[in-house]
Scaffold this active site. Structure first.
Site, PDB file in Angstrom:
ATOM      1  N   ASP A 204       1.716  30.098 -23.864  1.00  0.00           N
ATOM      2  CA  ASP A 204       0.325  30.100 -23.421  1.00  0.00           C
ATOM      3  C   ASP A 204      -0.224  31.530 -23.413  1.00  0.00           C
ATOM      4  O   ASP A 204       0.487  32.486 -23.088  1.00  0.00           O
ATOM      5  CB  ASP A 204       0.261  29.489 -22.019  1.00  0.00           C
ATOM      6  N   GLU A 233      -0.287  30.763 -28.586  1.00  0.00           N
ATOM      7  CA  GLU A 233      -1.691  30.393 -28.581  1.00  0.00           C
ATOM      8  C   GLU A 233      -2.499  31.585 -29.089  1.00  0.00           C
ATOM      9  O   GLU A 233      -2.663  32.571 -28.378  1.00  0.00           O
ATOM     10  CB  GLU A 233      -2.135  30.005 -27.169  1.00  0.00           C
ATOM     11  N   ASP A 300      -8.310  21.946 -24.294  1.00  0.00           N
ATOM     12  CA  ASP A 300      -9.430  22.678 -23.692  1.00  0.00           C
ATOM     13  C   ASP A 300     -10.566  22.916 -24.686  1.00  0.00           C
ATOM     14  O   ASP A 300     -11.297  23.892 -24.574  1.00  0.00           O
ATOM     15  CB  ASP A 300      -8.952  24.007 -23.095  1.00  0.00           C
ATOM     16  N   ARG A 348      -9.970  15.581 -21.798  1.00  0.00           N
ATOM     17  CA  ARG A 348      -8.687  15.092 -21.286  1.00  0.00           C
ATOM     18  C   ARG A 348      -8.797  13.657 -20.792  1.00  0.00           C
ATOM     19  O   ARG A 348      -8.109  13.254 -19.854  1.00  0.00           O
ATOM     20  CB  ARG A 348      -8.197  16.006 -20.159  1.00  0.00           C
TER      21      ARG A 348
END
Length: 456
Positions: A204, A233, A300, A348
């Site tokens: 991340d 990422e 996201d 989500r």
């Protein structure tokens, strides 16, 4: 010894799962006040999905053609997204605990599938016991130097007086210049290879991390499992990460940006699109291009179905490109059945399991894409040969050994023709008309061809 991406990455079709939203396999471990399945997502409430739910749906994933899953964070944390880790050495009980992960990995491996975990090593959560100790005991705490704390007392509002991810006070950043912090996090990397036999990590916010720490994560991963896959990422161009043994691959957000610009928003023409792809490819070593995690959606970002606003012909062009371009194709859960979703947390939404609500046409399209990819060595690891890029027409070829595949995409509202120069009269997919060496494409049409000599 130079570390290389694993060979299996060439064959990988990765499926990203946000566990809380995928399937509720064990209702007894649901957090209080869970949302009804199918209700609009809320940032601070749970659906109750868990790892047992993923186990129950492995047949579905395997029939789709997926052979690797990437889970967003699963370690003990108070939120539904779990990027605010409380305990890195414990799978959250709302997801089924450690045994559920071990069971999931065993069942995946029995099917010839793999699993990647999300390593959130830039920051933890405010409930992590080390941060709690630092805030309570101040400079007397052995963990004071594990974080970037400006002053005492430690406060979260109106503005945190400690460094935190993107200024979000619930996620205090580790001080990765501290050797004790590094050792602690590298022990997390080691631990889950040993305990659960995972296959790699997605790091991340890798752009926030110390490069030498990232290299250490990759080296530790390869030490534990030589064919481990470590990706980061990457929200921007990440050239430097592939020059010093830091990563195997990266989440290719730059590619996503160009795909949306050309196909969805029409901000760039075909020629500019080709130029941007060229610069992107040339910014990485060849091996890195083939190990990049190529995605159009994530946990996201708004979903591609919503961004296309009902224009399924555009969606199909994007997907066909994604599965025929160099790199590892990635699917965000539910995209294959047409789930909608806007900005986080709307992207989500809970997975739809009522088959009557599925977009069957889209699902079959995904299955065909995966089959096409998996049966073509040229599409998995062949050279990329750009051809025509003009007037909405974008064509390229892939070549490996004696296999040569041509891909034609017409991102325009008028018919286009493409002269292929030699017979490619084996139509693998599409509805184009082929007259000698000319391919005629309908508006927003596509075609995938292969050399006539490859027949049978």
């Amino acid at each position: 010894m130079e570390l290389k991406p694993p060979e299996w990455a060439n064959d990988a079709i990765i499926y990203q799962i946000f566990p809380d939203s995928f399937f509720n396999g064990e209702p007894y471990n649901d957090p209080p006040d869970t949302l009804d399945w199918g209700a609009p997502p809320e940032r601070n409430r749970f659906y109750g999905g868990d790892l047992q739910g993923i186990i129950y749906k492995l047949d579905y994933l395997q029939k789709l053609g997926v052979n690797c899953i990437y889970l967003t964070p699963i370690f003990d944390a108070p939120s539904n997204h779990k990027y605010d880790t409380r305990n890195y050495f414990k799978v959250d009980e709302t997801l089924g605990g450690d045994e559920a992960l071990i069971d999931l990995v065993e069942q995946l491996h029995a099917r010839g599938m793999r699993i990647l975990l999300d390593g959130v090593f830039n920051h933890c959560g405010v409930e992590h016991p080390f941060f709690v100790d630092a805030t309570r005991r101040g400079k007397e705490s052995r963990y004071w130097s594990w974080f970037h704390i400006d002053s005492i007392p430690v406060v979260e509002s109106p503005e945190p007086n400690y460094r935190c991810f993107a200024g979000y006070g619930k996620m205090p950043e580790f001080d990765l210049s501290n050797p004790q912090v590094r050792d602690y996090l590298l022990d997390v990397v080691r631990y889950w290879f040993e305990k659960a036999d995972i296959d790699g990590w997605r790091l991340d916010t890798v752009e926030y991390l110390h490069p030498d720490f990232v290299r250490a994560v990759r080296e530790k991963s390869k030490e534990m499992k030589p064919d481990a896959y470590v990706l980061g990422e990457l929200l921007h161009l990440g050239t430097s990460w592939f020059k010093g043994g830091y990563l195997d691959g990266g989440m290719n957000y730059s590619l996503r940006k160009y795909l949306l610009s050309f196909f969805v928003f029409n901000n760039i023409d075909a020629k500019t699109f080709a130029e941007k792809l060229y610069v992107l490819r040339r910014s990485y070593p060849d091996w890195a291009n083939y190990a990049m995690y190529n995605m159009i959606d994530s946990h996201d970002r708004p979903r591609i179905t919503t961004l296309c606003n009902g224009r399924k012909e555009i969606l199909k062009l994007i997907l066909l490109f994604l599965f025929t371009y160099p790199g590892v194709p990635a699917i965000y859960y539910g995209d294959e059945i047409g789930i909608e979703g806007g900005s986080d947390p709307d992207c989500r939404r809970s997975m739809i399991w009522d088959e009557k609500l599925w977009d069957r046409e889209l699902l079959e399209f995904y299955k065909r894409l995966i089959e096409l990819r998996q049966t073509s060595p040229a599409l998995k690891k062949g050279a990329f040969i750009p051809r025509i890029a003009e007037n909405g027409l974008f064509t390229f070829e892939r070549e490996y050994g004696n296999e040569r595949v041509v891909v034609c995409l017409n991102n325009s509202p008028v018919p286009r023709e493409y002269k292929i120069g030699k017979p490619y009269d084996v139509l693998l997919w599409g509805s184009a008309r082929i007259d000698s060496c000319t391919v005629s494409l309908d508006p927003y049409g596509f075609t995938v061809l292969r050399k006539a000599t490859e027949r049978g």
